[in-house]
Structure formats: structure tokens, C-alpha cells
Design an enzyme around this catalytic site. Sequence first.
Site, short mmCIF file in Angstrom:
data_model
loop_
_atom_site.label_atom_id
_atom_site.label_comp_id
_atom_site.label_asym_id
_atom_site.label_seq_id
_atom_site.Cartn_x
_atom_site.Cartn_y
_atom_site.Cartn_z
N ASP A 215 -2.19 1.13 7.30
CA ASP A 215 -1.44 0.88 6.06
C ASP A 215 -1.15 -0.60 5.90
O ASP A 215 -1.27 -1.16 4.80
CB ASP A 215 -0.14 1.70 6.06
CG ASP A 215 -0.42 3.20 6.10
OD1 ASP A 215 -1.06 3.69 5.16
OD2 ASP A 215 -0.01 3.86 7.07
N ASP B 123 0.87 -1.18 0.00
CA ASP B 123 0.00 0.00 0.00
C ASP B 123 0.91 1.23 0.00
O ASP B 123 1.33 1.70 1.05
CB ASP B 123 -0.91 -0.01 1.23
CG ASP B 123 -1.83 1.21 1.27
OD1 ASP B 123 -2.29 1.65 0.20
OD2 ASP B 123 -2.07 1.72 2.38
N GLU C 298 -2.44 -1.38 -5.10
CA GLU C 298 -3.73 -0.74 -5.38
C GLU C 298 -3.61 0.22 -6.56
O GLU C 298 -2.63 0.94 -6.68
CB GLU C 298 -4.20 0.02 -4.14
CG GLU C 298 -5.61 0.55 -4.24
CD GLU C 298 -6.06 1.23 -2.96
OE1 GLU C 298 -6.60 2.34 -3.05
OE2 GLU C 298 -5.85 0.66 -1.87
#
Length: 196
Positions: free
Chosen positions: A138, A7, A66
Site C-alpha cells: 500500500d 492509496d 488513484e
Amino acid sequence: MRILGIDPGLNTTGYGLLEACGQRLHYQASGAIRIPKGTLPERLKTLFEGVSTVARDAAADVAVVEIVFVNVNPQSTLLLGQARGAAIAALVAQGLPVVEYTALQLKKSIVGYGRASKAQMQDMVMRLLTLPGQPGPDAADALGLAICHAHAQRGLAALTGARTTMEQPAAAMAPAGAISATQLRRMRMRRGRLIG
């Protein structure tokens, strides 16, 4: 299969490592790479080196990141895109194939709701992996990406098995548990899982 979720962010980059064995997911590691203040090139270098180290130590089979969409603030989106680029470059430099999912796919796969909050993500990741406590936000997103990919791979395996069944001659007997062409047409995705 060992799956490394990343992330990326310019302040904190989360990571999470899982091992998928059939239907079971085994937590391996998670954490965050803290990026100190400085010029953008210095921060990107720190991010690149941190992700490279994590990827090298993880010995993963695949990495998941992502996909970023344009936010209200284009400047923030641009900076996040640069952080993503540095993270992806680090993963590819370590020889890992990189798979990407949207935030909507991630949240639907983990929580079942595309607008889930960070707290909901943390809680569901903790429950899905039977962790003793909530991971940081996170790390939870990174672990969620790894879980999302594991779910997608199971769905793909089910579809591949169905395709093999459909390609067989009609007279051939389907193996036990195989999906027929009619069943395949009725299948849908719900909460990140393939259902009949």
C-alpha cells in the site's frame, strides 16, 4: 514541491511523501493507516481522520490519488469509491489540491508496463527512491503515485517551456535547451516520461 500520495482502501490506506527538487526525488515518509473492522460509517470516519492527520503532518503542496475503475465485483468497487471519497474529502479539508491518475498511468510511469504486479511496483519504487528495503504494497502504491505526479510535472514543465518558445516571434533566438515546434510534434510519452 512536496507530493503526498494516497492509496485508499477500507482495510488499509497507504501513504507516501516525497520531495521533488528538479530531477531528484527525496523520500520523506511512508506507511499505512490500518482501519479496524466495524460499520461502514465508523471505518470511513477512521479513514477520514487518519488521512487528515497524515495530510496535516506532511505539509505537502499537492496530493495524488488513484482513479478507481469498475472491477468484476461492483460491490467492492462501490466500497472502494466510498473510501476514495473519504480520503479526498480529508485532503481537501486540509487545503490540498488533489490530482488523480489511473492505475495504468501509475504502473506505466513506475514500471513501464501497465499490468505490473504489486511486487514489481514495490521493487521499482525501492530502486527509484534508493530505499534500503521494499515498502509495503500500500505504501509502495502511494509512493508510486507521488513519483508518477513528479514525472508528469517535469513533462508539463518541458511542454510549457516549448510553448513559450513557439509563442516567440520566428526571428527571436530560442534560449539554449528550448524545444522547437517541430521537436514538440515528434515528442511522445514513454514509461511516464516525455521523450523526443
